[in-house]
Design a protein around this motif. Structure first.
Motif, PDB file in Angstrom:
ATOM      1  N   UNK A 164      -9.727  19.740  76.575  1.00 46.37           N
ATOM      2  CA  UNK A 164     -10.639  18.646  76.874  1.00 46.37           C
ATOM      3  C   UNK A 164     -11.331  18.841  78.203  1.00 46.37           C
ATOM      4  N   UNK A 165     -11.158  17.886  79.095  1.00 46.79           N
ATOM      5  CA  UNK A 165     -11.837  17.946  80.392  1.00 46.79           C
ATOM      6  C   UNK A 165     -11.137  18.869  81.402  1.00 46.79           C
ATOM      7  N   UNK A 166      -9.959  19.352  81.071  1.00 51.55           N
ATOM      8  CA  UNK A 166      -9.181  20.159  82.019  1.00 51.55           C
ATOM      9  C   UNK A 166      -9.900  21.450  82.380  1.00 51.55           C
ATOM     10  N   UNK A 167      -9.973  21.741  83.676  1.00 51.24           N
ATOM     11  CA  UNK A 167     -10.612  22.964  84.140  1.00 51.24           C
ATOM     12  C   UNK A 167      -9.709  24.176  84.102  1.00 51.24           C
ATOM     13  N   UNK A 168      -8.405  23.937  84.038  1.00 51.20           N
ATOM     14  CA  UNK A 168      -7.440  25.033  83.949  1.00 51.20           C
ATOM     15  C   UNK A 168      -6.122  24.458  83.473  1.00 51.20           C
ATOM     16  N   UNK A 169      -5.265  25.281  82.919  1.00 51.07           N
ATOM     17  CA  UNK A 169      -3.958  24.781  82.485  1.00 51.07           C
ATOM     18  C   UNK A 169      -3.004  24.657  83.664  1.00 51.07           C
ATOM     19  N   UNK A 170      -1.965  23.868  83.494  1.00 49.42           N
ATOM     20  CA  UNK A 170      -0.926  23.805  84.515  1.00 49.42           C
ATOM     21  C   UNK A 170      -0.083  25.069  84.479  1.00 49.42           C
ATOM     22  N   UNK A 171       0.029  25.631  83.293  1.00 49.79           N
ATOM     23  CA  UNK A 171       0.803  26.848  83.108  1.00 49.79           C
ATOM     24  C   UNK A 171       0.297  27.578  81.877  1.00 49.79           C
ATOM     25  N   UNK A 172       0.478  28.897  81.851  1.00 51.91           N
ATOM     26  CA  UNK A 172       0.087  29.685  80.677  1.00 51.91           C
ATOM     27  C   UNK A 172       1.245  29.844  79.693  1.00 51.91           C
ATOM     28  N   UNK A 173       2.410  29.307  80.045  1.00 49.21           N
ATOM     29  CA  UNK A 173       3.567  29.414  79.177  1.00 49.21           C
ATOM     30  C   UNK A 173       3.950  28.028  78.658  1.00 49.21           C
ATOM     31  N   UNK A 174       4.110  27.919  77.348  1.00 54.86           N
ATOM     32  CA  UNK A 174       4.465  26.636  76.742  1.00 54.86           C
ATOM     33  C   UNK A 174       5.795  26.134  77.309  1.00 54.86           C
ATOM     34  N   UNK A 175       5.907  24.814  77.562  1.00 49.68           N
ATOM     35  CA  UNK A 175       4.973  23.742  77.206  1.00 49.68           C
ATOM     36  C   UNK A 175       3.766  23.663  78.151  1.00 49.68           C
ATOM     37  N   UNK A 176       2.570  23.499  77.556  1.00 45.53           N
ATOM     38  CA  UNK A 176       1.313  23.561  78.306  1.00 45.53           C
ATOM     39  C   UNK A 176       0.891  22.218  78.896  1.00 45.53           C
ATOM     40  N   UNK A 177       1.250  21.125  78.210  1.00 42.38           N
ATOM     41  CA  UNK A 177       0.818  19.777  78.615  1.00 42.38           C
ATOM     42  C   UNK A 177      -0.699  19.640  78.592  1.00 42.38           C
ATOM     43  N   UNK A 178      -1.344  20.213  77.555  1.00 44.86           N
ATOM     44  CA  UNK A 178      -2.785  20.074  77.362  1.00 44.86           C
ATOM     45  C   UNK A 178      -3.053  18.956  76.354  1.00 44.86           C
ATOM     46  N   UNK A 179      -4.080  18.179  76.599  1.00 49.75           N
ATOM     47  CA  UNK A 179      -4.334  16.971  75.816  1.00 49.75           C
ATOM     48  C   UNK A 179      -4.583  17.257  74.348  1.00 49.75           C
ATOM     49  N   UNK A 180      -5.308  18.325  74.055  1.00 53.52           N
ATOM     50  CA  UNK A 180      -5.713  18.581  72.676  1.00 53.52           C
ATOM     51  C   UNK A 180      -5.082  19.849  72.093  1.00 53.52           C
ATOM     52  N   UNK A 181      -3.951  20.246  72.652  1.00 49.22           N
ATOM     53  CA  UNK A 181      -3.236  21.397  72.104  1.00 49.22           C
ATOM     54  C   UNK A 181      -1.743  21.104  72.155  1.00 49.22           C
TER      55      UNK A 181
END
Length: 478
Positions: free
Chosen positions: A162-179
């Motif tokens: 979504x609006x996120x400019x970068x992930x918090x981490x590249x390893x799951x769990x990602x905490x991305x809104x739409x993934x």
């Protein structure tokens, strides 16, 4: 059966037999646009890197049309993507930078920056919307960053941030809104590719526009451990190799392009158009773009020149030195797919379809390219950023490029820099005082454009400004 009916049935069957093969053989129009994040022009082997291993991209480039002078419309993420998706300069939609626009210590900023839009307005039809309205299945897999939800801006499917400019981490769990999170330890770039291949499989017989804007190689710099260990053992080359995680992320990105290409064959896709590029230059202190100067956030060549290749059976392999901006993809893709360009918004990009087909179009060599940034971007690592000064990667200013000449105009001190890119692509020899005729001509051209598009130019003084103030250096993180 009456004789006349029998004859009619035989005739109809003959017509269907004659025409069915042509109908059956009609190829769906399929576009796969892969956009890396922060991947520099020289971070790939086909543009000269001797450190990063990108064998998949290098092999694809050998079979593609490669643009040696491709430019992002901006030197950082959001505005570059907004221009690509709208086909227009930032002056049309107001997305100039990743907010906030007043970066750096207030005491070091002489001017108050212009207003900035954080996201691309829904008033603009995105590339996704244009293809969606034309009946294509559309997907945005990965980083969107120019709105909250691309499914409200023309995409049927979005798996990403979504609006996120970068992930918090590249390893799951990602905490991305739409993934949704995958198994613990799953790698984000692999997952984005997996989702993209799923879309390809589901729509393999349909017209589709698949936009794969990877998060990689934007920070946080986190590579897969086996690749990280490999690059730790390799000596740096040409200013590249300062960070093994960075290198590992480049290699993994290359591997994931390979997975997409393998899926194209496995799924039997019929000659899709494949495009690969990046949203802006690489980070100079992490990966030098020599001979180009600077990196992400700078309007020297290292900050805005990007890799770009276009692959399709109807496009001959080779290298084009015709300067192009990424938003030229908007009208070009519409032309290629025979989809109408929206008449409700200004499209500043121009179609490169003739160039793709190997035809000469001399006017494109003469076309001025404009960049406008009425804001501040603070330095990453001072002098290592190779910028104009050690405090900022760039200060408010504008740039125009035409016929291999490049003019910078900086608003704080009304300074001009003029470079001959043909003989000095590294922008080391300022010719502003030696070439007054060229300086005046490009200045007039730039000013005319700024007026024509009603671009905001900062003039208000910043009351917090302290001339000569130098902020204390930040302590290095352990």
């Amino acid at each position: 059966m009456p004789k006349y009916f029998r004859l009619f049935a035989i005739g109809l069957a003959a017509i269907l037999l004659v025409n069915f093969p042509a109908i059956a053989q009609k190829k769906p129009r399929q576009i796969i646009l892969i956009l890396a994040d922060d991947l520099g022009w020289k971070d790939v082997g086909f543009n000269g890197s001797r450190y990063y291993h990108t064998p998949i991209l290098d092999s694809l480039a050998a079979k593609s049309l490669v643009f040696s002078r491709a430019y992002a419309n901006a030197s950082n993420c959001a505005p570059s993507r907004a221009c690509l998706m709208s086909g227009a300069y930032s002056a049309r939609h107001g997305v100039y930078t990743v907010s906030p626009p007043d970066r750096g210590d207030a005491r070091t900023r002489k001017l108050v920056p212009s207003p900035n839009e954080e996201f691309l307005s829904s008033d603009f039809k995105t590339l996704g919307k244009v293809f969606q309205e034309a009946g294509f299945k559309t997907a945005a897999m990965g980083k969107w960053h120019i709105g909250d939800d691309p499914t409200k801006q023309g995409f049927d499917v979005h798996k990403g941030g979504g609006r996120a400019g970068h992930p918090k981490t590249y390893f799951s769990p990602y905490s991305l809104k739409y993934l949704s999170d995958g198994p613990e330890g799953e790698y984000l770039t692999d997952r984005v590719t997996q989702e993209s291949i799923g879309f390809m499989q589901e729509n393999r017989n349909e017209d589709f526009f698949l936009y794969i804007p990877h998060f990689a190689i934007h920070g946080p710099l986190q590579g897969k451990q086996d690749l990280v260990e490999k690059y730790k053992k390799l000596p740096p080359q040409d200013g590249q190799g300062a960070n093994a995680d960075y290198a590992a992320m480049v290699r993994n990105l290359d591997q994931n392009v390979g997975k997409v290409l393998e899926a194209v064959k496995r799924l039997g896709l019929q000659d899709p158009l494949i495009i690969f590029s990046s949203d802006n230059g690489g980070i100079a202190s992490q990966s030098r773009q020599w001979p180009l100067r600077g990196g992400k956030g700078s309007y020297y060549e290292g900050g805005i020149r990007v890799p770009l290749l276009v692959n399709h059976s109807g496009i001959g392999a080779g290298v084009s030195d015709v300067p192009t901006l990424l938003f030229d993809l908007f009208p070009t893709l519409c032309d290629w797919a025979k989809v109408p360009i929206p008449a409700t918004q200004a499209i500043d990009g121009v179609s490169f379809l003739n160039v793709w087909k190997g035809k000469t179009q001399s006017d494109l060599n003469e076309r001025p390219l404009y960049f406008h940034f009425p804001f501040y971007l603070e330095a990453y690592r001072g002098a290592l950023d190779d910028s104009r000064d050690d405090l900022f990667r760039t200060r408010p200013g504008s740039v125009v490029i035409q016929n291999n000449w490049k003019l910078h105009h900086y608003y704080e001190d009304d300074a001009y820099e003029l470079y001959d890119l043909e003989n000095d692509p590294g922008e080391r020899i300022d010719l502003a005082t030696l070439e007054p005729e060229k300086l005046n001509g490009l200045t007039a051209l730039l000013n005319h454009w700024l007026t024509a598009v009603d671009a905001p130019v900062p003039t208000q003084s910043n009351t917090a400004y302290e001339p000569g103030f130098i902020p204390a250096k930040k302590k290095a993180r352990k």
